[in-house]
Design a protein around this motif. Structure first.
Motif, PDB file in Angstrom:
ATOM      1  N   LYS A  34      76.192  43.260  19.097  1.00  0.00           N
ATOM      2  CA  LYS A  34      76.322  44.253  17.883  1.00  0.00           C
ATOM      3  C   LYS A  34      77.058  43.664  17.021  1.00  0.00           C
ATOM      4  O   LYS A  34      78.493  43.555  16.940  1.00  0.00           O
ATOM      5  N   CYS A  48      67.337  43.647  10.544  1.00  0.00           N
ATOM      6  CA  CYS A  48      66.545  44.866  10.717  1.00  0.00           C
ATOM      7  C   CYS A  48      66.382  45.241   9.232  1.00  0.00           C
ATOM      8  O   CYS A  48      67.360  45.294   8.333  1.00  0.00           O
ATOM      9  N   ARG A  65      63.106  48.703  14.514  1.00  0.00           N
ATOM     10  CA  ARG A  65      63.538  47.859  15.699  1.00  0.00           C
ATOM     11  C   ARG A  65      62.756  46.640  15.621  1.00  0.00           C
ATOM     12  O   ARG A  65      63.106  45.795  16.162  1.00  0.00           O
ATOM     13  N   GLY A  67      62.428  43.420  14.014  1.00  0.00           N
ATOM     14  CA  GLY A  67      63.377  42.487  13.334  1.00  0.00           C
ATOM     15  C   GLY A  67      63.184  40.998  13.020  1.00  0.00           C
ATOM     16  O   GLY A  67      62.047  40.725  13.288  1.00  0.00           O
ATOM     17  N   ASP A  98      71.801  43.398  12.478  1.00  0.00           N
ATOM     18  CA  ASP A  98      71.717  44.588  13.676  1.00  0.00           C
ATOM     19  C   ASP A  98      72.747  43.797  14.832  1.00  0.00           C
ATOM     20  O   ASP A  98      73.356  44.501  15.217  1.00  0.00           O
ATOM     21  N   SER A  99      72.440  42.445  15.030  1.00  0.00           N
ATOM     22  CA  SER A  99      73.337  41.833  16.104  1.00  0.00           C
ATOM     23  C   SER A  99      73.210  40.186  15.763  1.00  0.00           C
ATOM     24  O   SER A  99      72.319  39.943  14.873  1.00  0.00           O
TER      25      SER A  99
END
Length: 106
Positions: A34, A48, A65, A67, A98-99
């Motif tokens: 994350k 995202c 959600r 991405g 987002d990550s």
């Protein structure tokens, strides 16, 4: 990017890992992490887009959600479509990190 991935359509995380390995790099064993405000020097980053509610951007921090994964090298975002941009440009595009998956030299 087609030379690396073998195609020009949507890709999935396992394809990204395979592509970076083919280029002589390897992914951090921890997998995608994350985002907490800082990125490694080289990483695959999942972006995202902020949700819209009534035409306005959501301030709740919720994101779609779906991405898009890009390569980040020393703060520059390299999009598979050939565009290079900064994290400031992400905000302009109503997108957030987002990550990320750190990419390490083999």
């Amino acid at each position: 990017m087609e030379k690396v991935y073998g195609h020009g359509h949507a890709t999935f995380p396992p394809e990204h890992v395979k592509a970076i390995a083919a280029l002589g790099f390897y992914p951090d064993e921890r997998g995608f992490q994350k985002y907490a405000g800082a990125l490694p020097e080289v990483a695959l980053v999942r972006i995202c887009w902020l949700k819209r509610a009534g035409g306005k951007l959501s301030t709740s921090g919720k994101v779609k959600r779906s991405g898009h994964i890009v390569l980040v090298v020393r703060g520059d975002f390299y999009d598979p479509n050939g565009t290079v941009y900064s994290i400031k440009h992400l905000a302009f595009r109503n997108a957030v990190v987002d990550s990320y998956l750190e990419v390490l030299v083999a």
